[in-house]
Scaffold this active site. Structure first.
Site, short mmCIF file in Angstrom:
data_model
loop_
_atom_site.label_atom_id
_atom_site.label_comp_id
_atom_site.label_asym_id
_atom_site.label_seq_id
_atom_site.Cartn_x
_atom_site.Cartn_y
_atom_site.Cartn_z
CE1 TYR A 163 2.16 2.74 44.51
CE2 TYR A 163 0.34 1.65 45.64
CZ TYR A 163 0.82 2.67 44.82
OH TYR A 163 -0.04 3.60 44.30
CE LYS A 167 1.80 6.19 45.87
NZ LYS A 167 2.01 7.52 45.22
#
Length: 245
Positions: A163, A167
């Site tokens: 994750y 990002k």
């Protein structure tokens, strides 16, 4: 009337963002990969008295769905004022860099990174027809390399390899896109909605969807003299509202 397309808007922060922009007089195209869930969300908002809303079926994991959504929207409007790339997934936790399944990387990047790029590129022509186009990419404080390397940061030990990487990549893409559009009327920014209580994190976050959505709305409605190529976050304890990349 200004127009906005929000991906992943049938629930949580995206749904509340739609509500707040409707309240401000925008026509909202509520993006949902599931047509039925999108329609249910739209009907909920209509029951609250908001009429300027329509569902656009869009699954950012599939380029054919993105192209179909672009064709659908293009048959309705000639320009799009705001694109909010909100759809995203976590990939599940924990995510250790040494042994996480590479297929989880591919799955998360497909949604959080490649999906944003393909969606942005697909709708760029409609955005360019707007006198004041805005692009808001929904990121996370976990995508900040600077904060992740600071042992004093309150989330320093939250290291989700997949994750976080997705990002961080999104942030880098946003910087380049903003740079390329720097001499135009575009405002291109990333916004961290904060650690918000949603099903994304089993409702463990302390923040509310109302406050999270307000952060996205602020970036979506920037004035002509507003900033571009910024990482907005109220979750970094700097007190500025702007997070380090």
């Amino acid at each position: 009337m200004k127009t906005v397309l929000i991906t992943g808007a049938n629930k949580s922060i995206g749904f509340e963002t739609a509500r707040q922009l409707l309240r401000m007089g925008y026509f909202v195209y509520l993006g949902s990969r599931d047509q039925q869930k999108g329609q249910e969300a739209a009907e909920q908002l209509k029951s609250e008295g908001y009429d300027h809303i329509e569902v656009i079926t869009i699954d950012v994991d599939h380029v054919d769905s993105i192209k179909a959504a672009r064709q659908t929207l293009g048959s309705k409007i000639e320009s799009l004022d705001v694109l909010i790339n909100n759809a995203g997934i976590s990939g599940g936790f924990p995510q250790t860099a040494a042994d996480v399944d590479i297929n989880i990387f591919r799955q998360v990047f497909e949604t959080n990174f490649f999906g944003v790029i393909e969606t942005t590129q697909a709708f760029m022509d409609l955005l360019k027809n707007s006198p004041e186009p805005r692009i808001v990419n929904v990121t996370s404080g976990l995508g900040s390399l600077t904060l992740h390397n600071d042992p004093n940061w309150k989330y320093y030990h939250v290291k989700g390899a997949v994750y976080t990487s997705s990002k961080a990549a999104l942030n880098a893409y946003t910087i380049v896109l903003a740079y390329e559009l720097r001499d135009t009327a575009f405002k291109v920014n990333v916004v961290d909605p904060g650690y918000t209580a949603t099903d994304f994190n089993q409702h463990s976050g302390p923040g509310t969807v109302e406050d999270a959505a307000a952060r996205l709305v602020k970036a979506a409605t920037l004035a002509a003299d507003g900033p571009t190529s910024q990482f907005f976050s109220d979750d970094n304890e700097l007190g500025t509202g702007i997070s380090p990349w």
